[in-house]
Design a protein around this motif. Structure first.
Motif, PDB file in Angstrom:
ATOM      1  N   GLN A   2       0.822  -1.183   0.000  1.00  0.00           N
ATOM      2  CA  GLN A   2       0.000   0.000   0.000  1.00  0.00           C
ATOM      3  C   GLN A   2       0.867   1.248   0.000  1.00  0.00           C
ATOM      4  O   GLN A   2       2.050   1.200   0.249  1.00  0.00           O
ATOM      5  CB  GLN A   2      -0.892   0.025   1.250  1.00  0.00           C
ATOM      6  N   GLN A   3       0.205   2.368  -0.244  1.00  0.00           N
ATOM      7  CA  GLN A   3       0.873   3.647  -0.093  1.00  0.00           C
ATOM      8  C   GLN A   3       0.886   4.025   1.373  1.00  0.00           C
ATOM      9  O   GLN A   3       0.056   3.580   2.147  1.00  0.00           O
ATOM     10  CB  GLN A   3       0.169   4.712  -0.926  1.00  0.00           C
ATOM     11  N   GLY A   4       1.801   4.924   1.738  1.00  0.00           N
ATOM     12  CA  GLY A   4       2.010   5.263   3.131  1.00  0.00           C
ATOM     13  C   GLY A   4       0.773   5.634   3.914  1.00  0.00           C
ATOM     14  O   GLY A   4       0.497   5.061   4.961  1.00  0.00           O
ATOM     15  N   PRO A   5      -0.046   6.622   3.461  1.00  0.00           N
ATOM     16  CA  PRO A   5      -1.201   7.004   4.254  1.00  0.00           C
ATOM     17  C   PRO A   5      -2.169   5.852   4.478  1.00  0.00           C
ATOM     18  O   PRO A   5      -2.777   5.750   5.540  1.00  0.00           O
ATOM     19  CB  PRO A   5      -1.841   8.121   3.415  1.00  0.00           C
ATOM     20  N   ALA A   6      -2.359   4.970   3.476  1.00  0.00           N
ATOM     21  CA  ALA A   6      -3.262   3.830   3.653  1.00  0.00           C
ATOM     22  C   ALA A   6      -2.753   2.892   4.727  1.00  0.00           C
ATOM     23  O   ALA A   6      -3.521   2.372   5.544  1.00  0.00           O
ATOM     24  CB  ALA A   6      -3.423   3.077   2.327  1.00  0.00           C
ATOM     25  N   VAL A   7      -1.440   2.666   4.753  1.00  0.00           N
ATOM     26  CA  VAL A   7      -0.846   1.848   5.804  1.00  0.00           C
ATOM     27  C   VAL A   7      -1.106   2.484   7.161  1.00  0.00           C
ATOM     28  O   VAL A   7      -1.531   1.840   8.115  1.00  0.00           O
ATOM     29  CB  VAL A   7       0.675   1.691   5.585  1.00  0.00           C
ATOM     30  N   ARG A   8      -0.862   3.807   7.243  1.00  0.00           N
ATOM     31  CA  ARG A   8      -1.072   4.512   8.517  1.00  0.00           C
ATOM     32  C   ARG A   8      -2.524   4.433   8.959  1.00  0.00           C
ATOM     33  O   ARG A   8      -2.815   4.217  10.128  1.00  0.00           O
ATOM     34  CB  ARG A   8      -0.683   5.983   8.394  1.00  0.00           C
ATOM     35  N   ARG A   9      -3.467   4.651   8.035  1.00  0.00           N
ATOM     36  CA  ARG A   9      -4.883   4.640   8.400  1.00  0.00           C
ATOM     37  C   ARG A   9      -5.304   3.276   8.917  1.00  0.00           C
ATOM     38  O   ARG A   9      -6.029   3.172   9.904  1.00  0.00           O
ATOM     39  CB  ARG A   9      -5.748   5.033   7.196  1.00  0.00           C
ATOM     40  N   ARG A  10      -4.865   2.219   8.244  1.00  0.00           N
ATOM     41  CA  ARG A  10      -5.280   0.885   8.667  1.00  0.00           C
ATOM     42  C   ARG A  10      -4.699   0.545  10.026  1.00  0.00           C
ATOM     43  O   ARG A  10      -5.382   0.002  10.896  1.00  0.00           O
ATOM     44  CB  ARG A  10      -4.854  -0.160   7.629  1.00  0.00           C
ATOM     45  N   LYS A  11      -3.422   0.863  10.225  1.00  0.00           N
ATOM     46  CA  LYS A  11      -2.789   0.569  11.503  1.00  0.00           C
ATOM     47  C   LYS A  11      -3.426   1.381  12.625  1.00  0.00           C
ATOM     48  O   LYS A  11      -3.631   0.883  13.734  1.00  0.00           O
ATOM     49  CB  LYS A  11      -1.290   0.866  11.424  1.00  0.00           C
ATOM     50  N   LEU A  12      -3.712   2.650  12.332  1.00  0.00           N
ATOM     51  CA  LEU A  12      -4.357   3.491  13.323  1.00  0.00           C
ATOM     52  C   LEU A  12      -5.734   2.937  13.684  1.00  0.00           C
ATOM     53  O   LEU A  12      -6.111   2.869  14.865  1.00  0.00           O
ATOM     54  CB  LEU A  12      -4.488   4.915  12.786  1.00  0.00           C
ATOM     55  N   GLY A  13      -6.475   2.534  12.675  1.00  0.00           N
ATOM     56  CA  GLY A  13      -7.799   1.968  12.924  1.00  0.00           C
ATOM     57  C   GLY A  13      -7.744   0.711  13.766  1.00  0.00           C
ATOM     58  O   GLY A  13      -8.574   0.507  14.672  1.00  0.00           O
ATOM     59  N   GLU A  14      -6.783  -0.161  13.478  1.00  0.00           N
ATOM     60  CA  GLU A  14      -6.635  -1.391  14.260  1.00  0.00           C
ATOM     61  C   GLU A  14      -6.352  -1.083  15.722  1.00  0.00           C
ATOM     62  O   GLU A  14      -6.903  -1.721  16.628  1.00  0.00           O
ATOM     63  CB  GLU A  14      -5.509  -2.250  13.676  1.00  0.00           C
ATOM     64  N   GLU A  15      -5.481  -0.111  15.948  1.00  0.00           N
ATOM     65  CA  GLU A  15      -5.125   0.227  17.325  1.00  0.00           C
ATOM     66  C   GLU A  15      -6.308   0.862  18.061  1.00  0.00           C
ATOM     67  O   GLU A  15      -6.558   0.570  19.235  1.00  0.00           O
ATOM     68  CB  GLU A  15      -3.916   1.175  17.327  1.00  0.00           C
ATOM     69  N   LEU A  16      -7.052   1.713  17.382  1.00  0.00           N
ATOM     70  CA  LEU A  16      -8.215   2.334  18.017  1.00  0.00           C
ATOM     71  C   LEU A  16      -9.288   1.302  18.332  1.00  0.00           C
ATOM     72  O   LEU A  16      -9.944   1.378  19.385  1.00  0.00           O
ATOM     73  CB  LEU A  16      -8.785   3.423  17.103  1.00  0.00           C
ATOM     74  N   ARG A  17      -9.454   0.332  17.449  1.00  0.00           N
ATOM     75  CA  ARG A  17     -10.447  -0.710  17.740  1.00  0.00           C
ATOM     76  C   ARG A  17     -10.012  -1.542  18.944  1.00  0.00           C
ATOM     77  O   ARG A  17     -10.843  -1.891  19.787  1.00  0.00           O
ATOM     78  CB  ARG A  17     -10.622  -1.625  16.524  1.00  0.00           C
ATOM     79  N   ALA A  18      -8.716  -1.853  19.027  1.00  0.00           N
ATOM     80  CA  ALA A  18      -8.216  -2.623  20.166  1.00  0.00           C
ATOM     81  C   ALA A  18      -8.444  -1.864  21.475  1.00  0.00           C
ATOM     82  O   ALA A  18      -8.830  -2.453  22.498  1.00  0.00           O
ATOM     83  CB  ALA A  18      -6.737  -2.945  19.986  1.00  0.00           C
ATOM     84  N   LEU A  19      -8.222  -0.547  21.458  1.00  0.00           N
ATOM     85  CA  LEU A  19      -8.439   0.252  22.661  1.00  0.00           C
ATOM     86  C   LEU A  19      -9.919   0.304  23.029  1.00  0.00           C
ATOM     87  O   LEU A  19     -10.286   0.258  24.215  1.00  0.00           O
ATOM     88  CB  LEU A  19      -7.895   1.668  22.451  1.00  0.00           C
TER      89      LEU A  19
END
Length: 294
Positions: A2-19
């Motif tokens: 993926q491109q950088g922002p897409a990687v960041r968005r997905r990782k951020l979303g995963e972490e927010l869901r875990a929290l």
């Protein structure tokens, strides 16, 4: 891939869901607490949309005690690189200065700088040029002119300024930990002429003495090696699991690899290349000798 922002968005979303899960809230309950529709929570958690720093703060406040202070700061910084901040936005290492150059720098380069600025460590293999974080101004100028022939001098000046500004991560608190393996060809290619190259080599020796820099040379005597497939950078990040990313640079684009299998493969390749390279002290001695002969 993926491109950088897409990687960041997905990782951020995963972490927010875990929290959110850790806080015991459903997505609907979280949405009601912050005054949103549930679909917005869903889009953020699946990485389909970015999220502003202000929204991140609302969510983290709603999730309460499960959010550690250091984790909060990193998630806010991650939201900046995922969504694209306005000039003046802040991260853990200071203002997102590269957005002042958004009219000059392509989005992919800005994405790369944002990753570099937020990373805890970087591991890189270089085959042709000195890594940007270790370049002198004169060498950076020669590289820029060679790679982007015909560019007006003011733009060359601006790109060199960007290259030098990136180096602030090595002086930050905490600094980026840089492990670099350079093919011997990098040291022998006289970019900018003998004088510029001698100065660059001496600077590499100085940089190698920094506690946050580990510099090694892969000598010609090794012959063929894994790095011949191309240069790469592995960025690792603090506090958030599975956030590491591999960056592969091409002439007109960059590729971002964040699958577990890719990360494991490139991490193993880096360890193998590093094991075949000269130890740091021997590498420094070789660089010094080449500087004297330049």
């Amino acid at each position: 891939m993926q491109q950088g922002p897409a990687v960041r968005r997905r990782k951020l979303g995963e972490e927010l869901r875990a929290l959110r899960d850790r806080s015991g809230l459903t997505s609907g309950e979280a949405a009601r607490l912050v005054g949103w529709h549930q679909s917005k929570i869903s889009r953020i958690e699946t990485g389909r949309s970015g999220v502003k720093v202000e929204d991140i703060r609302l969510l983290l406040d709603a999730y309460g005690d499960v959010v550690r202070p250091q984790q909060r700061a990193l998630l806010e910084a991650l939201s900046v690189s995922a969504a694209g901040p306005a000039p003046g936005a802040e991260t853990g290492r200071g203002r997102e200065w590269w957005h002042d150059y958004r009219g000059l720098l392509p989005q992919e380069y800005r994405d790369f700088i944002s990753l570099e600025a937020g990373a805890r460590s970087a591991r890189t293999v270089e085959l042709s040029v000195v890594p940007g974080l270790l370049q002198t101004p004169e060498y950076a100028r020669a590289v820029t002119r060679a790679a982007l022939g015909g560019l007006p001098e003011p733009k060359v000046d601006a790109l060199v300024d960007v290259r030098l500004a990136r180096q602030c991560v090595l002086r930050a608190d905490p600094p980026l930990e840089l492990s670099a393996v350079l093919d011997e060809a990098v040291l022998r290619r006289k970019i900018g002429g003998p004088g510029v190259m001698a100065q660059q080599l001496r600077y590499l020796v100085e940089a190698s003495r920094l506690p946050q820099v580990r510099l090694q040379v892969l000598p010609f005597s090794v012959g063929g090696h894994l790095g011949l497939t191309g240069p790469f950078v592995i960025f690792s990040f603090p506090n958030i699991a599975d956030l590491d990313v591999v960056v592969l640079d091409h002439l007109t684009s960059s590729l971002y690899l964040e699958r577990k299998e890719d990360l494991e493969a490139y991490s193993a390749a880096f360890r193998t290349i590093q094991a075949h390279a000269l130890p740091p002290r021997d590498s420094s001695d070789l660089i010094s000798a080449l500087a004297d002969d330049a």
